[in-house]
Design a protein around this motif. Structure first.
Motif, mmCIF file in Angstrom:
data_model
loop_
_atom_site.group_PDB
_atom_site.id
_atom_site.type_symbol
_atom_site.label_atom_id
_atom_site.label_comp_id
_atom_site.label_asym_id
_atom_site.label_seq_id
_atom_site.Cartn_x
_atom_site.Cartn_y
_atom_site.Cartn_z
ATOM 1 N N MET A 235 0.866 -1.176 0.000
ATOM 2 C CA MET A 235 0.000 0.000 0.000
ATOM 3 C C MET A 235 0.900 1.222 0.000
ATOM 4 O O MET A 235 1.342 1.687 1.044
ATOM 5 N N ASP A 236 1.195 1.718 -1.168
ATOM 6 C CA ASP A 236 2.071 2.872 -1.311
ATOM 7 C C ASP A 236 1.208 4.109 -1.421
ATOM 8 O O ASP A 236 0.522 4.318 -2.422
ATOM 9 N N GLY A 237 1.230 4.912 -0.382
ATOM 10 C CA GLY A 237 0.369 6.080 -0.347
ATOM 11 C C GLY A 237 0.812 7.222 -1.229
ATOM 12 O O GLY A 237 0.219 8.296 -1.210
ATOM 13 N N GLU A 238 1.870 7.016 -2.000
ATOM 14 C CA GLU A 238 2.387 8.109 -2.827
ATOM 15 C C GLU A 238 2.050 7.940 -4.308
ATOM 16 O O GLU A 238 2.356 8.802 -5.115
ATOM 17 N N GLN A 239 1.449 6.813 -4.661
ATOM 18 C CA GLN A 239 1.244 6.547 -6.084
ATOM 19 C C GLN A 239 -0.197 6.136 -6.355
ATOM 20 O O GLN A 239 -0.879 5.546 -5.517
ATOM 21 N N GLY A 240 -0.655 6.441 -7.553
ATOM 22 C CA GLY A 240 -1.925 5.937 -8.066
ATOM 23 C C GLY A 240 -3.094 6.187 -7.137
ATOM 24 O O GLY A 240 -3.253 7.261 -6.560
ATOM 25 N N ASP A 241 -3.917 5.141 -6.969
ATOM 26 C CA ASP A 241 -5.133 5.266 -6.188
ATOM 27 C C ASP A 241 -4.877 5.405 -4.694
ATOM 28 O O ASP A 241 -5.809 5.673 -3.934
ATOM 29 N N SER A 242 -3.633 5.192 -4.270
ATOM 30 C CA SER A 242 -3.334 5.217 -2.838
ATOM 31 C C SER A 242 -2.860 6.581 -2.340
ATOM 32 O O SER A 242 -2.498 6.702 -1.175
ATOM 33 N N VAL A 243 -2.848 7.583 -3.181
ATOM 34 C CA VAL A 243 -2.360 8.893 -2.756
ATOM 35 C C VAL A 243 -3.175 9.383 -1.560
ATOM 36 O O VAL A 243 -4.402 9.424 -1.599
ATOM 37 N N GLY A 244 -2.477 9.702 -0.488
ATOM 38 C CA GLY A 244 -3.133 10.222 0.701
ATOM 39 C C GLY A 244 -3.800 9.180 1.570
ATOM 40 O O GLY A 244 -4.410 9.514 2.595
ATOM 41 N N ALA A 245 -3.699 7.906 1.208
ATOM 42 C CA ALA A 245 -4.368 6.861 1.969
ATOM 43 C C ALA A 245 -3.614 6.537 3.247
ATOM 44 O O ALA A 245 -2.387 6.431 3.244
#
Length: 290
Positions: free
Chosen positions: A118-128
């Motif tokens: 879960m990479d919060g910096e890319q794609g749909d995971s931004v800000g997650a």
């Protein structure tokens, strides 16, 4: 939706030791003020928990060494969500905690689980952001508590990872975490605190689910977090807070007939907002890879 085996079947428990920096906050020593904790007592309580999981329940225990550079890493439940053969590596709210995932990721790989990042910096995971202490898996569906540490974007990542299961979001009141006010007490039983905030969350969960669950209500909020495991011998085990920590809830647990009740102290971890389930990740693997 997937038709999985009832909740509670586990073979391994993954834990991370209590570091000497226990009680300090990652990145900001002033956050929440200074909490007075007893390191030696916390380590003893951790030892009792791991001993119960290994010797009484019969799980294989995998212990990651403590890391003084990661003072909150003992709260291992936060950094992975495991269902079946898949482990979702989460993204803790505090940036300083995000390096805790490295050792856990390695263990998940060694257990031959499919590791989803879960990479919060890319794609749909931004800000997650997503932490395991906000996630209740019932064996049939996921409930994700929207709290100060887990947001809706994080819940969407979880839903995308575990597409065979319904995922519902519920708000968590008063700065708590979802697993602080409820936990599984059996394949069809949810243990809930009797607080007003917990009642509100329960009503919302009942509206969102298509399944029926029995509810065991406990009068003390600290008692609502338990660890339920159906042991290898098919016995039902429940690790719960002992009478000296939650005296008014003992009679509620005794209603669980034919259970092996394992009182397990957690007073030092709970001073830091954690609970019993915070201290372990439970995995069901038919084969041993260690």
């Amino acid at each position: 939706m997937a038709n999985m085996c009832p909740y509670g079947h586990f073979t391994h428990a993954v834990v991370r030791g209590i570091p000497e920096t226990f009680g300090k906050k990652a990145g900001d020593s002033q956050e929440n003020g200074e909490v007075s904790v007893d390191l030696a007592k916390a380590q003893r309580q951790f030892g009792c928990l791991t001993g119960a999981l290994r010797q009484k329940v019969g799980l294989q225990l995998i212990e990651i060494p403590p890391d003084p550079e990661l003072p909150e890493s003992w709260k291992i439940e936060d950094v992975a969500v495991i269902q079946g053969d898949t482990a979702l590596i989460t993204r803790p709210f505090k940036e300083q905690r995000q390096s805790e995932v490295e050792a856990v990721r390695r263990v998940m790989s060694e257990l031959n689980l499919t590791v989803v990042e879960m990479d919060g910096e890319q794609g749909d995971s931004v800000g997650a952001t997503l932490e395991g202490s906000d996630i209740l898996f019932t064996g049939r569906e996921f409930f994700v508590g929207i709290s100060s540490h887990t947001n809706r974007r994080g819940a969407e990542v979880l839903a995308d990872t575990f597409r065979d299961f319904a995922v519902s979001t519920v708000p968590v009141c008063d700065g708590a975490r979802l697993k602080n006010i409820c936990s599984m007490g059996g394949p069809n039983t949810i243990i809930f605190s009797n607080s007003d905030g917990a009642k509100k969350t329960l009503r919302m969960m009942e509206q969102l689910t298509d399944h029926h669950y029995d509810v065991l209500t406990v009068p003390e909020e600290l008692a609502a977090n338990c660890i339920y495991i159906k042991g290898l011998s098919k016995r039902d085990f429940l690790l719960h807070r002992p009478a000296d920590e939650c005296p008014d809830s003992v009679s509620a647990f005794q209603k669980l007939q034919d259970y092996t009740l394992l009182p397990t102290a957690c007073s030092e971890a709970s001073k830091l907002g954690a609970s019993l389930s915070s201290l372990c990740l439970l995995v069901n693997r038919k084969h041993t890879y260690f």
